[in-house]
Design a protein around this motif. Structure first.
Motif, mmCIF file in Angstrom:
data_model
loop_
_atom_site.group_PDB
_atom_site.id
_atom_site.type_symbol
_atom_site.label_atom_id
_atom_site.label_comp_id
_atom_site.label_asym_id
_atom_site.label_seq_id
_atom_site.Cartn_x
_atom_site.Cartn_y
_atom_site.Cartn_z
ATOM 1 N N SER A 190 0.836 -1.179 0.000
ATOM 2 C CA SER A 190 0.000 0.000 0.000
ATOM 3 C C SER A 190 0.883 1.245 0.000
ATOM 4 O O SER A 190 2.069 1.192 0.353
ATOM 5 C CB SER A 190 -0.896 0.000 1.238
ATOM 6 O OG SER A 190 -1.647 1.192 1.319
ATOM 7 N N GLU A 191 0.318 2.358 -0.406
ATOM 8 C CA GLU A 191 1.078 3.604 -0.382
ATOM 9 C C GLU A 191 1.272 4.114 1.039
ATOM 10 O O GLU A 191 2.247 4.812 1.331
ATOM 11 C CB GLU A 191 0.364 4.671 -1.220
ATOM 12 C CG GLU A 191 0.360 4.366 -2.724
ATOM 13 C CD GLU A 191 -0.254 5.494 -3.522
ATOM 14 O OE1 GLU A 191 -0.676 6.494 -2.901
ATOM 15 O OE2 GLU A 191 -0.310 5.385 -4.753
ATOM 16 N N TYR A 193 0.324 3.229 5.520
ATOM 17 C CA TYR A 193 -0.044 2.196 6.490
ATOM 18 C C TYR A 193 -0.428 2.809 7.827
ATOM 19 O O TYR A 193 0.021 3.911 8.191
ATOM 20 C CB TYR A 193 1.130 1.241 6.718
ATOM 21 C CG TYR A 193 1.332 0.243 5.604
ATOM 22 C CD1 TYR A 193 0.801 -1.034 5.680
ATOM 23 C CD2 TYR A 193 2.055 0.591 4.467
ATOM 24 C CE1 TYR A 193 0.986 -1.955 4.655
ATOM 25 C CE2 TYR A 193 2.244 -0.312 3.435
ATOM 26 C CZ TYR A 193 1.714 -1.587 3.536
ATOM 27 O OH TYR A 193 1.888 -2.487 2.519
ATOM 28 N N ALA A 245 -2.666 -1.826 5.947
ATOM 29 C CA ALA A 245 -2.796 -0.904 4.829
ATOM 30 C C ALA A 245 -4.038 -0.032 4.973
ATOM 31 O O ALA A 245 -5.039 -0.437 5.560
ATOM 32 C CB ALA A 245 -2.850 -1.684 3.513
ATOM 33 N N GLU A 247 -6.184 0.653 2.860
ATOM 34 C CA GLU A 247 -7.353 0.067 2.212
ATOM 35 C C GLU A 247 -8.146 -0.826 3.163
ATOM 36 O O GLU A 247 -9.344 -1.047 2.968
ATOM 37 C CB GLU A 247 -6.929 -0.757 0.996
ATOM 38 C CG GLU A 247 -6.327 0.048 -0.145
ATOM 39 C CD GLU A 247 -4.858 0.358 0.056
ATOM 40 O OE1 GLU A 247 -4.260 0.985 -0.821
ATOM 41 O OE2 GLU A 247 -4.302 -0.034 1.103
#
Length: 416
Positions: A190-191, A193, A245, A247
Motif C-alpha cells: 500500500s502507499e 499504512y 494498509a 485500504e
C-alpha cells in the motif's frame, strides 16, 4: 458400537445377499453416487461444482466405497489409504473448500445407506442397524483424516505467510525494503499504512515453555481473517507491531479494530497508533511504540492511543530543560522511597486506596497518610486533578531522565 480398533466379525446380509455385494457388485455405483453428489450427470473430464476434477472425485469415491465394503464384509475398519490423503491434500492446496468435501462425504454415505435400505426386507432391521454403525465408524475415520490433511496444508501455508509477513514487516519498519523482494513476496503493498504498537497489560499465568501463549495464538488467528490474509507483523509474548494498509483500516475504524482484537485475545490490550506513507514507517513505528509506552507509564486503561490523545504528555517526554524541571518535582521524595512507591502503586491501581493497601500490605489509613505526605513534600496533591496530572507527568519525565542517564553511562568512554 464398534470402534476403529474393534473387529466386525459378522458378515452382514441384506435382502438375502451379503450387504457388501450390493455395493461391490455394481460397477456403475461410484458414478451414480458421484452424479448424485454433484447434482448433475456424469461428465468425466469436467470439474465438479466444488472445484474438484470429476476423475479425481471418482477416485476418492471408489476408495471410500472400498472401505465401506470391507467393514460390511466383517473386516476390521482399516486406515484411509495414503493415496486418498494425498488427493485431499492436493484439493486443499488448490482451494477446494473443506465444507464441500465434508458435505459430499456425508451425502455419499447417505447414498450407500439408501442403497442398502432399498434392498432390505422386513427381516433385515438388525442388519441395517449394524450396517449403519459400521459405516458411521468409516465415516468418522474418513472425516478425521480429510480434516487433518486440510489442517496440515492450512498450517503450512499460514506459517509460510507468517514468516513472509515478518520479513516484510521487519523490512518496512527498518526502512530496508527492496523492490525485488517486494515483488516476490506475494504481498500487495500500500502507499500508506497504519502502524499499531501492541502491548498487553499483563501476562496470564501458565505461559511457560516454548509454545506461544494462547492470547498470541488467538491474535494471529484473528489477524489471519483480515481481507487478503494476515497483515505484515512482528509479534512476541509482550505485544508487537502490526502494519495495516489504508485500504483495510482507515478513518475511525481503529476503534472497531481494537474492540475486535481485544475480544479475540481476551486480556487487556493497549495500542499505540500512528499513520505514515510507506517510506515513513520507521519513524511512525517509533512514535506508535512511544505512545503505547507512555500510556503504560501513565497507567491509562486499555484502548487505542494516538498522538491527539497524548500530545501534551508526549511532549513532556522530549529531552530538554522542561523534562528535567518536571522530573525534579519528585526530588523531595528521594529520601522517602515509601512515599514514591505508594504514589506509583496507587496510580497503577486507579487510585483505589483499598486495593493499594492490600497490595502493599498496609492499612488504608496509611495510604491516605502517605499521599498527604506526598502533597506536603512536592506541593502537588494527588487527590486533585491538577496535582494528579503533574505527578503522573513527573513520574514519566523522571523515568525518561533515568533512562537517558543510563544510556549516557553506557556510552563508550563514559566515566573515563
Amino acid at each position: 458400537m464398534p470402534t476403529s480398533s474393534s473387529p466386525c466379525a459378522e458378515v452382514l446380509e441384506i435382502g438375502g445377499l451379503p450387504a457388501a455385494a450390493h455395493l461391490g457388485g455394481d460397477p456403475r455405483l461410484s458414478q451414480r453416487l458421484l452424479a448424485q453428489i454433484a447434482g448433475q450427470p456424469s461428465r468425466t473430464g469436467t470439474t465438479m461444482p466444488c472445484g474438484a476434477r470429476w476423475t479425481e472425485a471418482a477416485e476418492v469415491v471408489r476408495g471410500c466405497l472400498e472401505l465401506a465394503v470391507a467393514v460390511l464384509q466383517g473386516s476390521h475398519p482399516t486406515a484411509v489409504p495414503a493415496a486418498l490423503k494425498v488427493r485431499i491434500g492436493e484439493w486443499a492446496t488448490t482451494g477446494v473448500a473443506l465444507e464441500a468435501i465434508q458435505h459430499s462425504t456425508h451425502a455419499g454415505f447417505r447414498f450407500v445407506l439408501d442403497e442398502l435400505w432399498h434392498r432390505a426386507t422386513s427381516a433385515d432391521g438388525h442388519a441395517l442397524a449394524m450396517a449403519g454403525q459400521r459405516l458411521s465408524v468409516v465415516l468418522e475415520d474418513i472425516e478425521t483424516t480429510f480434516t487433518a490433511a486440510y489442517l496440515r496444508v492450512v498450517h503450512a501455508e499460514a506459517a509460510q505467510r507468517d514468516d513472509a509477513g515478518e520479513v516484510l514487516a521487519s523490512a518496512l519498519i527498518t526502512g530496508s525494503l527492496t523492490s525485488t523482494w517486494a515483488r516476490s513476496s506475494g504481498f500487495v503493498l500500500s502507499e500508506s499504512y497504519n502502524v499499531l504498537a501492541l502491548a498487553t497489560e499483563h501476562q496470564p499465568v501458565g505461559n511457560t515453555g516454548s509454545r506461544p501463549p494462547r492470547w498470541l495464538q488467538r491474535l494471529r488467528m484473528e489477524l489471519s481473517s483480515f481481507p487478503g490474509g494476515s497483515p505484515p507483523a512482528l509479534l512476541g509474548v509482550n505485544g508487537g507491531t502490526v502494519l495495516i494498509a489504508d485500504e483495510i483500516l482507515g478513518g475511525t475504524a481503529a476503534v472497531g479494530l481494537f474492540d475486535r482484537l481485544q475480544a479475540a485475545i481476551g486480556i487487556p490490550l493497549r495500542v499505540g497508533l500512528a499513520h505514515a506513507p510507506i517510506d515513513k514507517i520507521p519513524a511512525a513505528t517509533r512514535q506508535a511504540h512511544e505512545l503505547v509506552d507512555l500510556a503504560e507509564r501513565l497507567y491509562r486503561p486499555p484502548g487505542v492511543y494516538q498522538m491527539s490523545d497524548l500530545v501534551v504528555e508526549y511532549q513532556v517526554t522530549r529531552p530538554g530543560p522542561g523534562r528535567r524541571h518536571l522530573a525534579a518535582v519528585l526530588d523531595p521524595l528521594n529520601d522517602q522511597p515509601e512515599l514514591l512507591e505508594t504514589l506509583v502503586v496507587h496510580l497503577r491501581n486507579k487510585r483505589n486506596r483499598r486495593r493499594t493497601a492490600n497490595i502493599m500490605h498496609i492499612h488504608p489509613n496509611t495510604v491516605d497518610y502517605r499521599l498527604r505526605r506526598v502533597a506536603i513534600e512536592t506541593g502537588l496533591d494527588p487527590a486533585h486533578v491538577h496535582g494528579l496530572w503533574y505527578l503522573q507527568a513527573a513520574l514519566v519525565a523522571r523515568a525518561h531522565e533515568a533512562n537517558a542517564a543510563d544510556a549516557a553511562q553506557d556510552e563508550p568512554g563514559a566515566g573515563s
